[in-house]
Design an enzyme around this catalytic site. Structure first.
Site, mmCIF file in Angstrom:
data_model
loop_
_atom_site.group_PDB
_atom_site.id
_atom_site.type_symbol
_atom_site.label_atom_id
_atom_site.label_comp_id
_atom_site.label_asym_id
_atom_site.label_seq_id
_atom_site.Cartn_x
_atom_site.Cartn_y
_atom_site.Cartn_z
ATOM 1 N N ILE A 184 0.826 -1.205 0.000
ATOM 2 C CA ILE A 184 0.000 0.000 0.000
ATOM 3 C C ILE A 184 0.855 1.247 0.000
ATOM 4 C CG2 ILE A 184 -1.729 1.291 1.320
ATOM 5 C CD1 ILE A 184 -2.780 -1.437 2.311
ATOM 6 N N ARG A 323 -14.732 -20.968 -2.118
ATOM 7 C CA ARG A 323 -15.334 -21.917 -3.057
ATOM 8 C C ARG A 323 -15.041 -23.367 -2.649
ATOM 9 N NH1 ARG A 323 -13.796 -18.432 -8.480
ATOM 10 N NH2 ARG A 323 -15.575 -16.999 -8.363
ATOM 11 N N HIS A 442 8.087 -12.102 -30.518
ATOM 12 C CA HIS A 442 8.899 -10.898 -30.647
ATOM 13 C C HIS A 442 8.121 -9.813 -31.402
ATOM 14 C CE1 HIS A 442 12.630 -8.631 -31.046
ATOM 15 N NE2 HIS A 442 12.330 -8.441 -32.330
#
Length: 453
Positions: A184, A323, A442
């Site tokens: 932060i 979950r 590239h």
């Protein structure tokens, strides 16, 4: 009003929302209790608004480079007030969106602050201090209340901002002092500097971003200083005083620093205040709730996920835990959360991101003779005309005995996006030769990871 549920979730942040919706998808009757706004720290006071501020603040750099690409801009400036206002509007939209998601999932949102009455009962109050407005009973209870910013203890600390406060500002002062060396602190030092503020950063230790590759953080430090950010290492605040035109921060060396605002970015801790965990008999160690690999506390029907367990304080970790909790309990699955090779990023300017062992941690765990470090440092093509900004630095850490890539780190543009994809290879156990056999794309920054020799 029905007050009995299969699952009561305390906290509507990322982890709690994920768990509640997944459990409801299996047919469970779910209530989620939230005293603040729905969305949690990440959506309301953290990752999302912060990243939007990062995007907004980057335009100063784009404007300064524009002339090298033939773009002539006159009288351009960033209005921080408009930026912050627009970010708050977007946060409001996301808050409403998450409330709609809960409704569509069949989860009952109970607005208020929850606390334990016993191991199966939650009292909901209309403020953090008041008591029962409604009592909920549930077969299982999931604690997902997240964390809160830490305020150090010194005179005048109440005059300072914490990260929650910074997003509410309508006008920014000319000079801000930031206390801290973590995510932060570094992110807001870069944001505010790029918005045109004078920034001083106070760091207690001698390095930025503990846990990140030291070589990369040194590059960031020098780039921040080159942009005018004053970083004071080995210092810490001892007091804040009000002045006629702002604040004065006193640091331990005796120096007094005048400013318009002080941002305390000195860490976060689990928000256990007023949960009354003792009423349910839940074990706490220090500031964290103890859980096993099933995310269960010592009380069989009470679970905890996310920052309250103080394992890895990252949004994707809390979501995965939520979950998996629901899958195992209500979907009759047997899943476990993997805490190995969790990627992380700092949205400083330039970005830092990494996955796996840093050079320092690899030496500590393997020994310097058992690892090999590959690195590439170069000016990114986006800055080849302007000749400004820090070089990109990319690093691969390889286990000499197995040739496995055990760490992948970089500082530079799109670092987080690149490391996210590199994380797949690291988690699959890719070797250095696997990287070498991969054809380069590239011209890109990421191609350097497959061309290092």
């Amino acid at each position: 009003m029905e007050n009995y549920f299969d699952l009561i979730v305390l906290g509507a942040g990322s982890g709690g929302l994920a768990a509640a919706k997944r459990a409801a998808s299996y047919g469970a009757r779910v209530a989620i209790v939230e005293g603040d706004r729905v969305g949690g720290t990440c959506v309301i006071k953290g990752c999302v608004p912060k990243k939007l501020l990062v995007y907004g603040s980057m335009y100063r750099d784009h404007i300064e480079m524009a002339s090298s690409f033939g773009v002539q801009l006159k009288d351009s400036r960033i209005d921080a007030g408009i930026l912050f206002s627009n970010v708050r509007t977007e946060v409001d939209r996301l808050n409403r969106l998450h409330m709609d998601f809960l409704k569509k999932a069949g989860v009952e949102l109970v607005q208020g602050w929850g606390h334990f009455i016993d191991s199966n009962s939650i009292g909901v109050s209309d403020s953090e201090c008041n008591r029962k407005v409604r009592i909920l009973k549930g077969d299982r209870i999931l604690i997902a209340v997240g964390g809160r910013p830490v305020r150090p203890d010194f005179p005048g600390v109440e005059l300072a901002w914490v990260s929650d406060d910074i997003f509410l500002q309508k006008d920014l002062p000319e000079r801000v002092i930031i206390v801290g060396a973590g995510f932060i602190a570094c992110e807001f030092a870069c944001i505010l500097n790029s918005l045109g503020l004078e920034v001083i950063q106070i760091v207690r230790g001698q390095h930025l971003l503990k846990g990140f590759d030291r070589e990369l953080t040194s590059v960031l430090k020098e780039d921040m200083r080159s942009k005018g950010i004053r970083i004071c290492f080995g210092e810490f605040p001892v007091g804040i005083k009000e002045e006629i035109n702002g604040l004065k921060l006193l640091i331990d060396s005796g120096e007094e620093l005048s400013c318009g605002g002080v941002l305390l970015a000195t860490g976060r801790r689990p928000f256990l205040k007023n949960l009354c965990l003792e009423s349910a008999g839940v074990n706490v160690e220090g500031n964290k709730i103890l859980v096993d690999m099933r995310l269960a506390t010592n009380i069989p029907n009470i679970y905890a996920i996310g920052d309250v367990t103080d394992r890895i304080q990252l949004t994707p970790v809390a979501i995965e835990e939520g979950r998996i909790f629901a899958d195992n309990i209500y979907g009759n699955k047997s899943r476990r959360v993997s805490y190995d090779n969790v990627p992380s990023a700092v949205f400083s300017q330039p970005e830092i991101s990494g996955v796996g062992f840093t050079e320092e941690s690899a030496i500590d765990n393997y020994g310097s003779e058992k690892i090999k470090v590959y690195r590439s440092s170069f000016r990114p093509m986006s800055r080849s005309l302007s000749k400004t900004g820090a070089n990109c630095l990319l690093k691969l850490i390889v286990d000499v005995n197995t040739s496995k890539v055990i760490g992948c780190h970089m500082i530079g543009e799109h670092a987080a996006e690149i490391i996210q994809m590199a994380s797949i290879a690291i988690n699959m156990g890719a070797t250095k030769s696997d990287f070498d056999r991969t054809m380069a794309l590239h011209p890109t920054v990421a191609e350097e990871f497959v061309t290092m020799r």
